[in-house]
Design an enzyme around this catalytic site. Structure first.
Site, mmCIF file in Angstrom:
data_model
loop_
_atom_site.group_PDB
_atom_site.id
_atom_site.type_symbol
_atom_site.label_atom_id
_atom_site.label_comp_id
_atom_site.label_asym_id
_atom_site.label_seq_id
_atom_site.Cartn_x
_atom_site.Cartn_y
_atom_site.Cartn_z
ATOM 1 N N GLU A 6 -26.170 67.516 -62.137
ATOM 2 C CA GLU A 6 -25.990 68.232 -60.867
ATOM 3 C C GLU A 6 -25.032 69.404 -60.980
ATOM 4 O OE1 GLU A 6 -24.457 65.913 -57.563
ATOM 5 O OE2 GLU A 6 -24.697 67.569 -56.172
ATOM 6 N N LYS A 63 -30.411 68.069 -60.373
ATOM 7 C CA LYS A 63 -30.059 68.105 -58.938
ATOM 8 C C LYS A 63 -29.358 69.423 -58.644
ATOM 9 C CE LYS A 63 -27.536 65.621 -55.342
ATOM 10 N NZ LYS A 63 -27.280 64.297 -54.758
HETATM 11 P P1 13P Z 1 -25.323 66.657 -49.937
HETATM 12 O O1 13P Z 1 -26.819 66.509 -49.793
HETATM 13 O O2 13P Z 1 -24.563 66.259 -48.698
HETATM 14 O O3 13P Z 1 -24.937 67.985 -50.504
HETATM 15 O O4 13P Z 1 -24.865 65.554 -50.985
HETATM 16 C C1 13P Z 1 -25.586 65.394 -52.122
HETATM 17 C C2 13P Z 1 -24.689 65.020 -53.216
HETATM 18 O O5 13P Z 1 -24.840 63.972 -53.803
HETATM 19 C C3 13P Z 1 -23.612 65.951 -53.591
HETATM 20 O O6 13P Z 1 -23.048 65.560 -54.792
#
Ligand code: 13P
Length: 340
Positions: free
Chosen positions: A177, A219
């Site tokens: 991510e 992500k």
């Molecule tokens: P959000 O969808 O609230 O951005 O959170 C996703 C997430 O896991 C951020 O690390």
């Protein structure tokens, strides 16, 4: 390392019509969310809230996996069933956030780096034994004057690759991510440029660290204008810019891309996911891993009152099904008012 099992898990997490619920808020973040509905954050209230999420009947029809926080992975439902087992029984794959959050990047006062590599191998082994089948590590990049720097991008890419290799060694599918924040007044072109730079660096490092892409998920942020940018754009423009950035950078071996919501409203996140999926076939599944955009209506409906449990669960199911429809490019705004 069982690559076949991990590849199957990665694919199951992006199965058609389903996506991931991110319920992995750290202590301070869940405290903020609960404070928003007037609830004090204690181990008991955090357990009660998350039990509502995880015991929603039919959750497995629209949610493929849930990302948990360390504390939550070890908690149980009121009847004594451990949360990972509660999820498994509903056909939902348990996952775990393994990063240690962000700290200032030394020497770069406007930037942060993610901590948590020390001891990670042992924690991953323990998480796998507790039932986690996938993991998440979040890198955070801010757009600003001179930001992000190449140093910051490279440091994050390196940490993501170290983490992903360790996760696969332990048999957990790494969700990679790199989040480019939507805070700021930059335009969509600048977000696209930073997103492309970041993803290029991330995939170069993943290759250097011999991470098997078939057993990973990405992500990312959607490519958006900054929150304070005077020029806001349509969902179609966002979808075009996002697909263009991803096609330039994300190898086709990656089975799926699961977007974070990052501060978009729940309806914006769904509508943009829908626009993304209307762009025609892509090399990867385009799905969701939303935190706020799935949980905001649930928190509001629950408001800390056990009598609102059914309403809170209905709100989660509704939002999850709308995002499921968006995965097929079949979401319309008029579905917002129609409960399934
Ligand atoms: P959000 O969808 O609230 O951005 O959170 C996703 C997430 O896991 C951020 O690390």
């Amino acid at each position: 390392m069982n690559l076949d099992a991990m590849t199957q898990t990665a694919r199951a997490l992006v199965a058609p019509g389903k996506g991931i619920l991110a319920a992995d808020e750290s202590g301070p973040t869940i405290a903020k969310r609960l404070a928003g509905i007037g609830v004090e954050s204690t181990e008991q209230t955090r357990q009660a809230y998350r039990e509502i999420l995880f015991t929603t009947a039919g959750i497995g029809d629209a949610i493929s996996g849930v990302i948990l926080f360390d504390e939550t992975l070890r908690q149980q439902a009121a009847d004594g069933t451990p949360f990972p087992e509660v999820l498994r029984r509903r056909d939902v794959i348990p996952g775990i956030k393994v990063d240690g959050g962000t700290k200032p990047l030394a020497g770069f006062p406007d930037e942060v780096i993610t901590e948590g590599l020390d001891g990670l191998r042992d924690r991953l082994t323990e998480y796998a034994a507790l039932g986690a089948r996938f993991a998440k590590w979040r890198a955070v990049l801010r757009i600003g004057d001179g930001c992000p720097t190449t140093t910051c991008i490279e440091a994050h890419a390196h940490a993501l690759a170290r983490y992903a290799a360790l996760a696969q060694e332990a048999g957990l599918v790494p969700i990679v991510e790199p989040e480019v924040l939507m805070d700021g007044s930059h335009d969509i072109a600048r977000c696209a440029e930073v997103t492309v730079m970041t993803l290029r660096a991330v995939y170069a490092e993943l290759a250097r660290h011999r991470v098997v892409l078939e057993a990973t998920l990405l992500k990312p942020n959607m490519v958006l204008p900054g929150k304070d940018c005077p020029v806001q754009v349509s969902d179609d423009e966002i979808a075009d810019a996002t697909v263009a950035a991803l096609r330039q950078t994300v190898p086709a071996a990656v089975p799926g891309i699961v977007f974070l919501s990052g501060g978009q409203t729940d309806e914006q996140a769904t509508s943009r996911l829908d626009a993304l999926n209307r762009r025609g076939p892509q090399p990867w599944e385009l799905s969701f891993s939303f935190g706020r955009a799935l949980q905001a209506p649930v928190l509001k409906a629950w408001a800390g009152d056990d009598g609102n449990r059914a309403a809170a669960q209905a709100a989660l199911l509704h939002r999850a099904h709308l995002n499921g429809a968006a995965r097929h490019g079949m979401y319309t705004a008029d579905m917002e008012g129609v409960r399934v």
